[in-house]
Design an enzyme around this catalytic site. Structure first.
Site, mmCIF file in Angstrom:
data_model
loop_
_atom_site.group_PDB
_atom_site.id
_atom_site.type_symbol
_atom_site.label_atom_id
_atom_site.label_comp_id
_atom_site.label_asym_id
_atom_site.label_seq_id
_atom_site.Cartn_x
_atom_site.Cartn_y
_atom_site.Cartn_z
ATOM 1 N N GLU A 85 45.092 4.888 -16.690
ATOM 2 C CA GLU A 85 43.988 4.834 -15.715
ATOM 3 C C GLU A 85 42.761 5.601 -16.184
ATOM 4 O O GLU A 85 41.712 5.556 -15.553
ATOM 5 C CB GLU A 85 44.472 5.350 -14.346
ATOM 6 C CG GLU A 85 44.572 6.856 -14.176
ATOM 7 C CD GLU A 85 45.783 7.502 -14.856
ATOM 8 O OE1 GLU A 85 46.484 6.821 -15.627
ATOM 9 O OE2 GLU A 85 46.009 8.710 -14.629
ATOM 10 N N ASP A 139 27.974 30.148 -20.094
ATOM 11 C CA ASP A 139 26.513 30.026 -20.225
ATOM 12 C C ASP A 139 25.973 31.257 -20.952
ATOM 13 O O ASP A 139 25.400 32.151 -20.338
ATOM 14 C CB ASP A 139 25.856 29.934 -18.835
ATOM 15 C CG ASP A 139 26.302 28.704 -18.066
ATOM 16 O OD1 ASP A 139 26.298 27.610 -18.639
ATOM 17 O OD2 ASP A 139 26.649 28.842 -16.885
ATOM 18 N N CYS A 158 52.418 10.219 -17.537
ATOM 19 C CA CYS A 158 52.344 11.639 -17.884
ATOM 20 C C CYS A 158 53.598 12.370 -17.415
ATOM 21 O O CYS A 158 54.658 12.193 -17.979
ATOM 22 C CB CYS A 158 51.057 12.239 -17.330
ATOM 23 S SG CYS A 158 50.671 13.825 -18.065
ATOM 24 N N ASP A 170 23.709 17.085 -15.225
ATOM 25 C CA ASP A 170 23.391 18.239 -14.380
ATOM 26 C C ASP A 170 22.796 17.683 -13.096
ATOM 27 O O ASP A 170 21.790 16.965 -13.135
ATOM 28 C CB ASP A 170 22.349 19.142 -15.061
ATOM 29 C CG ASP A 170 22.920 19.895 -16.261
ATOM 30 O OD1 ASP A 170 24.132 19.805 -16.498
ATOM 31 O OD2 ASP A 170 22.140 20.578 -16.943
ATOM 32 N N HIS A 180 47.343 8.457 -20.191
ATOM 33 C CA HIS A 180 46.911 8.000 -18.861
ATOM 34 C C HIS A 180 46.213 6.648 -18.980
ATOM 35 O O HIS A 180 45.023 6.609 -19.323
ATOM 36 C CB HIS A 180 45.938 9.012 -18.264
ATOM 37 C CG HIS A 180 46.592 10.264 -17.837
ATOM 38 N ND1 HIS A 180 46.922 10.533 -16.536
ATOM 39 C CD2 HIS A 180 47.014 11.326 -18.554
ATOM 40 C CE1 HIS A 180 47.517 11.708 -16.460
ATOM 41 N NE2 HIS A 180 47.586 12.218 -17.672
#
Ligand code: 1PR
Length: 528
Positions: A185, A384, A79, A229, A183
């Site tokens: 990884e 939300d 990167c 969650d 990336h």
């Protein structure tokens, strides 16, 4: 033995974990002499171009780094580790790069596509490199706003190119020196394979001159995100839970759908493009106090090699002993533990409220501080919202839409009210205000939930997604309501959302991720 050049600015834990997973040992650079001694050097740049160059300069690393590269010793940049090889970057005007590869790094131009580019894209190979042995056209994970392009002067360095609105350089290599814009990884098995080729090959010298296969335009995939969650249940165990319109209790008990680390691993293996953890009681618990989410991240990142996002409780805080933490401190701890992005919910609402009131950017908000240090792509805003129905747009100062699903009393219009504290409290700010102001303050992505749709299995709220998407130029993750594979195709065909997130159907094993992707392929939607 791999020497890792970590100058302390972000998530290099995943690079470390990927190398360890492949059986190699990691030695950290602690001083310039370590670079001089290094055999194989990995440089995962994080942060901004200017910040990286300034750190390298201050630590006295530039000279040994250049000596390593000019001696053609194995080097792998990731990167920003690729971008700093160039002469300069528009990200930090006036700052000189390492000047190894000729050219300037510019920003993606404004256009149809969102910037940053976040997601899985393909590569076109321009050299027969041993690095790509075993690679079979799989997509790799990118996250960046700046990119270098090919020119006559850097032609001999060209390893791979990728298309995102235009063709840019996604990989460079000359001799044993290589660097990727993506990336490895974070690119699942395909990325680990590239790493393995770097680790195992004594020489990376390109075998053949050119690749014969005709190059095709690569395309970014629409991402599928699995969301967990997380909260403590009444026995104090950390569990993955799931609400219906944010109510996570069933017969008084917090629903328990599994353990966070195990579930994340399962979703990685099943093909999730990204995993999000939301510490849903983060508005009242403080993550630094007993650190359960930090442990979850650390353990997850040992085995999961796709991007990890974490949200909940990212804000400033003073603990019982009077110790003060900034939102940046909290985020830093998460990045160090393996997060690639953090997501801010309630605190973003308060920040934007203040911004709308004063018209001033304070520079002190969580969004601004974290974006400045870790880059916009690391800052997600979790919205939300809940529908508020009105008979006419004149009834409110908020941005309304004429909806195809009228309200309980036949109201034909609605606006989307933002909430805080896990949907418990509505505020006088709408989803468009929150998303667009957050972008202006430095956020790089929007996680767009919808309380009305959450847990209903009735499909995504396309009206909400189109409304918000038309007011921002950063990627949007559509969330809430997925009930079947067709819902994902519907959201990707009916909106420009870059990603779609689901929770309940994955946790309850109602729909495997592979089925979602199969449906997307049938519907000719780009997928990984
Ligand atoms: O306010 O910064 O501490 O962050 C709290 C975070 O926790 C916010 O991102 C907020 O969205 C989240 N959150 C708080 N309470 C709840 C709850 O459910 N009671 N969950 C909650 C949000 C929504 C999605 C869910 C999708 C998909 N959950 O994450 O995963 O709606 O679900 P589905 O596919 O089953 O429909 P802060």
């Amino acid at each position: 033995m791999i020497t890792l050049l970590d100058y302390g600015a972000g998530n290099v834990r995943s690079v470390r974990n990927a190398i360890k997973k492949l059986g190699a040992e990691v030695q950290d650079v602690t001083c310039a002499a370590d670079i001089i001694k290094a055999e194989k050097l990995v440089f995962p740049g994080v942060g901004s171009f200017g910040h990286a160059m300034e750190r390298l300069q201050r630590l006295g690393y530039i000279e040994p780094l250049l000596a390593h590269i000019h001696a053609d010793k194995p080097f792998l940049g990731i990167c920003l580790g690729l971008q700093t090889l160039f002469d300069s970057s528009d990200e930090s005007l006036g700052v000189k790069g390492l000047g190894v590869v000729p050219g300037n790094v510019g920003r993606f131009p404004e256009g149809e596509l969102s910037v940053p580019q976040i997601g899985w894209n393909g590569v076109n190979l321009h050299q027969d490199s041993p690095l790509f042995r075993g690679h079979t056209d799989e997509k790799l994970y990118f996250v960046h706003s700046f990119r270098a392009t090919a020119n006559k002067a850097n032609k001999e360095w060209l390893l791979t190119t990728t298309n995102y609105g235009e063709e840019f350089i996604s990989g460079v290599q000359r001799g044993n020196v290589c660097a990727f814009q993506f990336h490895p990884e974070k690119s699942g098995k395909a990325g680990l394979n590239l790493f393995a080729n770097f680790l195992e090959n004594q020489s990376l010298t390109v075998i053949g001159k050119a690749v014969t296969k005709t190059s095709v335009e690569t395309a970014i995939a629409r991402r599928i995100v699995a969301c967990l969650d997380v909260r403590a249940n009444d026995n104090g165990d950390l569990v993955v839970t799931k609400g219906d319109q944010y109510d996570v209790r069933e017969e008084g008990e917090v629903r328990n759908l599994g353990k966070p680390v195990e579930l994340a691993k399962r979703y990685y293996e099943e093909g999730a493009d990204e995993i999000t953890f939301l510490n849903i009681t983060g508005f009242r618990d403080f993550p630094m106090e007993d650190q359960p989410m930090i442990e979850v991240l650390r353990r997850t990142s040992e085995n999961v090699f796709v991007p990890l996002c974490i949200g909940g409780g990212i804000r400033e805080f003073t603990d019982a002993n009077g110790k003060e933490y900034t939102a940046l401190d909290v985020a830093t701890e998460y990045f160090r533990s393996g997060a690639d992005k953090i997501s801010i919910g309630s605190d973003a609402v308060y920040t934007v409220e203040e911004f709308l009131e004063t018209g001033q950017k304070s520079g002190k908000s969580s969004i601004e501080q974290i974006s400045k240090v870790y880059g916009a792509q690391a800052v997600v805003i979790s919205v939300d919202p809940r529908r508020v129905y009105v008979n006419s747009p004149d009834e409110t100062s908020h941005t309304t839409i004429k909806t195809v699903t009228p309200g309980p009393n036949g109201e034909e219009y609605c606006w989307y009210q933002c909430t805080v504290r896990g949907g418990r409290e509505g505020r006088d700010i709408d989803a468009v205000q929150l998303a667009s102001c957050s972008q202006g303050l430095g956020a790089g992505e929007i996680l767009l939930n919808c309380i009305d749709k959450d847990g209903t299995n009735s499909g995504f709220d396309l009206e909400l997604i189109n409304l918000v998407k038309s007011h921002v130029s950063i990627p949007v993750i559509a969330s809430s309501g997925a009930g079947c594979p067709g819902d994902f195709s519907e959201v990707f065909k009916g909106t420009k959302a870059e990603a779609a997130l689901a929770a309940g159907i994955f946790h309850r094993r109602e729909v495997p991720i592979a089925k979602v992707k199969e449906q997307m392929r049938l519907d000719k939607i780009e997928t990984r």
